[in-house]
Scaffold this motif. Structure first.
Motif, PDB file in Angstrom:
ATOM      1  N   MET A   1       3.174   2.518 -17.435  1.00 37.66           N
ATOM      2  CA  MET A   1       2.632   3.863 -17.677  1.00 37.66           C
ATOM      3  C   MET A   1       3.770   4.877 -17.865  1.00 37.66           C
ATOM      4  SD  MET A   1       2.098   5.116 -14.093  1.00 37.66           S
ATOM      5  CE  MET A   1       2.582   6.916 -14.574  1.00 37.66           C
ATOM      6  N   MET A   2       3.943   5.583 -16.830  1.00 39.31           N
ATOM      7  CA  MET A   2       4.715   6.777 -17.101  1.00 39.31           C
ATOM      8  C   MET A   2       6.163   6.300 -17.838  1.00 39.31           C
ATOM      9  SD  MET A   2       4.277   9.966 -14.613  1.00 39.31           S
ATOM     10  CE  MET A   2       4.001  11.432 -15.135  1.00 39.31           C
ATOM     11  N   GLY A   4       9.533   3.304 -16.672  1.00 40.23           N
ATOM     12  CA  GLY A   4      10.326   2.548 -15.512  1.00 40.23           C
ATOM     13  C   GLY A   4      10.865   3.365 -14.801  1.00 40.23           C
ATOM     14  N   ARG A   5      11.490   2.897 -13.700  1.00 35.83           N
ATOM     15  CA  ARG A   5      12.120   3.707 -12.895  1.00 35.83           C
ATOM     16  C   ARG A   5      13.196   4.148 -13.455  1.00 35.83           C
ATOM     17  NH1 ARG A   5       8.854   3.608 -10.748  1.00 35.83           N
ATOM     18  NH2 ARG A   5       8.905   5.556 -11.147  1.00 35.83           N
ATOM     19  N   LYS A 106      -3.136   0.165 -10.411  1.00 34.56           N
ATOM     20  CA  LYS A 106      -1.937   0.968  -9.581  1.00 34.56           C
ATOM     21  C   LYS A 106      -1.661   2.352 -10.124  1.00 34.56           C
ATOM     22  CE  LYS A 106       2.356   0.835  -7.169  1.00 34.56           C
ATOM     23  NZ  LYS A 106       2.011   2.105  -6.752  1.00 34.56           N
ATOM     24  N   ASP A 110      -2.446   5.728  -7.981  1.00 37.22           N
ATOM     25  CA  ASP A 110      -1.017   6.493  -7.706  1.00 37.22           C
ATOM     26  C   ASP A 110      -1.478   7.959  -8.333  1.00 37.22           C
ATOM     27  OD1 ASP A 110       0.070   4.527  -6.738  1.00 37.22           O
ATOM     28  OD2 ASP A 110       1.453   4.151  -8.240  1.00 37.22           O
ATOM     29  N   PHE A 114      -2.041  11.359  -6.153  1.00 40.87           N
ATOM     30  CA  PHE A 114      -1.326  12.483  -6.340  1.00 40.87           C
ATOM     31  C   PHE A 114      -2.331  13.881  -6.612  1.00 40.87           C
ATOM     32  CE2 PHE A 114       0.551  15.583  -9.192  1.00 40.87           C
ATOM     33  CZ  PHE A 114       1.777  15.781  -8.875  1.00 40.87           C
TER      34      PHE A 114
ATOM     35  N   ASP B 172       4.188   5.437  -7.738  1.00 41.89           N
ATOM     36  CA  ASP B 172       5.106   5.656  -8.625  1.00 41.89           C
ATOM     37  C   ASP B 172       4.848   6.960  -9.325  1.00 41.89           C
ATOM     38  OD1 ASP B 172       6.304   3.172  -8.203  1.00 41.89           O
ATOM     39  OD2 ASP B 172       4.916   2.032  -9.795  1.00 41.89           O
ATOM     40  N   ILE B 174       4.303   9.993  -7.855  1.00 39.92           N
ATOM     41  CA  ILE B 174       5.097  10.925  -7.483  1.00 39.92           C
ATOM     42  C   ILE B 174       6.562  10.901  -7.536  1.00 39.92           C
ATOM     43  CG2 ILE B 174       5.559  11.800  -5.150  1.00 39.92           C
ATOM     44  CD1 ILE B 174       2.789  11.316  -4.182  1.00 39.92           C
ATOM     45  N   LEU B 175       7.059   9.471  -7.726  1.00 37.66           N
ATOM     46  CA  LEU B 175       8.540   9.211  -7.959  1.00 37.66           C
ATOM     47  C   LEU B 175       8.703   9.863  -9.498  1.00 37.66           C
ATOM     48  CD1 LEU B 175       9.062   5.758  -6.387  1.00 37.66           C
ATOM     49  CD2 LEU B 175       9.639   8.009  -5.734  1.00 37.66           C
ATOM     50  N   ASP B 176       8.107   9.723 -10.485  1.00 39.94           N
ATOM     51  CA  ASP B 176       8.047   9.928 -11.743  1.00 39.94           C
ATOM     52  C   ASP B 176       8.190  11.535 -11.640  1.00 39.94           C
ATOM     53  OD1 ASP B 176       8.289   7.351 -12.844  1.00 39.94           O
ATOM     54  OD2 ASP B 176       6.338   7.360 -13.499  1.00 39.94           O
TER      55      ASP B 176
END
Lengths: 244, 244
Positions: A1-2, A4-5, A106, A110, A114, B172, B174-176
């Motif tokens: 999605m958004m 990778g880390r 997931k 997530d 949020f 993830d 929130i981390l993004d």
DNA sequence: ATGCTTATTTGTCGGACCAGAACTGGTAAA
DNA sequence: TTTACCAGTTCTGGTCCGACAAATAAGCAT
């Protein structure tokens, strides 16, 4: 999605050594903006003048300008030249609308978690700041769901409903974050929904939220809103089980 | 935006649906990536081949490529060609680190309110999912604040502390969002702080948060964390009064 | 004021050259 | 023979140049 880390942060070449000629010009233009104290709305010199000033070819200047444009820092119209803007948020928005990101379970969980944190978590403040105009507009947005033509349009309206909801907080940061996340949220909203679902279930749930707001009933508002955010998730589970 | 006169939207007759030639090529390249099913790491055709395929001049293709590059979708190395990447997150990252945006009082309040919603709002889930390793790492990150050299570095460590905190949620999204907001948050953190402030007050507040976590004391955790997020805000008020 | 003309500026094109990596082939060494 | 190395060639992106088309702000004529 958004995405990778976060990858290894690349050190932005500080001041000295500059990479390609285009990068140099980009840097020079940014310096020019800073030194000249140019604000949003001000105009930049013409391409040819920039060529002369930076001793670069017009192609190089144009490619540099493309970068600034892509970053939403300038807007350029034929004949009138480039003007300073600040559309960075909407650019970031476009960043995420690129390739078709699939919505995994997931991701769904997530994103909805949020949104729950924001919308349900700030419920007290929302009711605190709520005005009658807010209620009216929320209702008006929701009725638009009834006359919807396709899924895309429906999810847009759905999104604008929630955007309008959090706008009551008067928190620009949250609005910006929502704007950035819009493409993903739209996909989330479309997940497992039909046009009919929007017209009936989503509409009804929204209306329940608005009613709770109008009554300034915090608990009911939170309960209905949380359930609303959860509905799609339930479907997701069913789908998972079905395919498993 | 400005007084009317946004050029009438050119009707996208059937197939083309495009603005400038560069935009068309950008679109075509994206379609090519999608149709061809190209993944991260795969190579794109050479510029000259793209020219031939899309009947566009090389300048146009190059400007289109600049856009894709700016969006972090492709990475192009001389003599090797363009390869697909996904650095959209770090691009969005750089978007916000561009011009030095001043931190207004409202920005400060908005960002901190947002962080409060996330970090304090999810306190129960944080404690719920908390592991001993989390506590240890948080403590270890915090002690790094003691040996800090400059403000920039201190704020980086401060940020990583909070990032590590929310990472406990395993969300993830929130981390993004935190990654995207990092530049702004860093400025927020530096607002009204000195190197010494980080070494003493911030360190102490973090340590209090960690202690509350270690004790699984939800109320204490929320109380200390909220106060911590508020500290800078108080300073902001004082500064405002002083200059008023 | 209104409409036309002009001049300027961006948008696009095609061609050209360069520097350097990648590929090629041949030669020398094992 | 096989392997390793080296020089030449090819290919590619990076940059520059000049030209024309399209768009439009500004000046001009009515």
């Amino acid at each position: 999605m958004m995405a990778g880390r976060t990858k290894a942060l690349r050190q932005p070449d500080a001041v000295p050594a500059a990479g390609s000629a285009v990068d140099v010009v980009v840097r020079q233009i940014r310096e020019l903006i800073a030194d000249e104290g140019l604000k949003v709305g001000d105009s930049l010199p013409t391409e040819r003048e920039l060529c002369a000033r930076f001793s670069a070819s017009r192609n190089t200047v144009r490619e540099a300008m493309r970068i600034l444009k892509a970053y939403g820092m300038v807007e350029v119209r034929p004949k009138v030249g480039a003007t300073i803007t600040d559309n960075r948020m909407s650019r970031a928005f476009e960043l995420f609308s690129f390739n078709t990101m699939e919505v995994s379970r997931k991701t769904f969980a997530d994103v909805q978690a949020f949104r729950d944190l924001i919308e349900v978590g700030a419920a007290d403040r929302i009711i605190e700041r709520l005005g009658d105009r807010d209620v009216g507009e929320l209702h008006r947005i929701n009725v638009r769901l009834s006359g919807i033509q396709d899924l895309q349009e429906a999810s847009e309206v759905d999104f604008s409903f929630h955007l309008r909801l959090v706008s009551i907080l008067g928190n620009d940061t949250i609005l910006d974050v929502y704007s950035v996340m819009k493409p993903i949220v739209l996909r989330i909203m479309q997940k497992g929904k039909t046009r009919r679902t929007f017209k009936t279930q989503t509409y009804a749930e929204h209306e329940g939220v608005v009613d709770a707001l109008a009554a300034r009933d915090l608990l009911s508002f939170q309960y209905r809103l949380r359930n609303h955010l959860m509905t799609g998730f339930k479907f997701f589970n069913e789908e998972m089980e079905a395919s498993a």
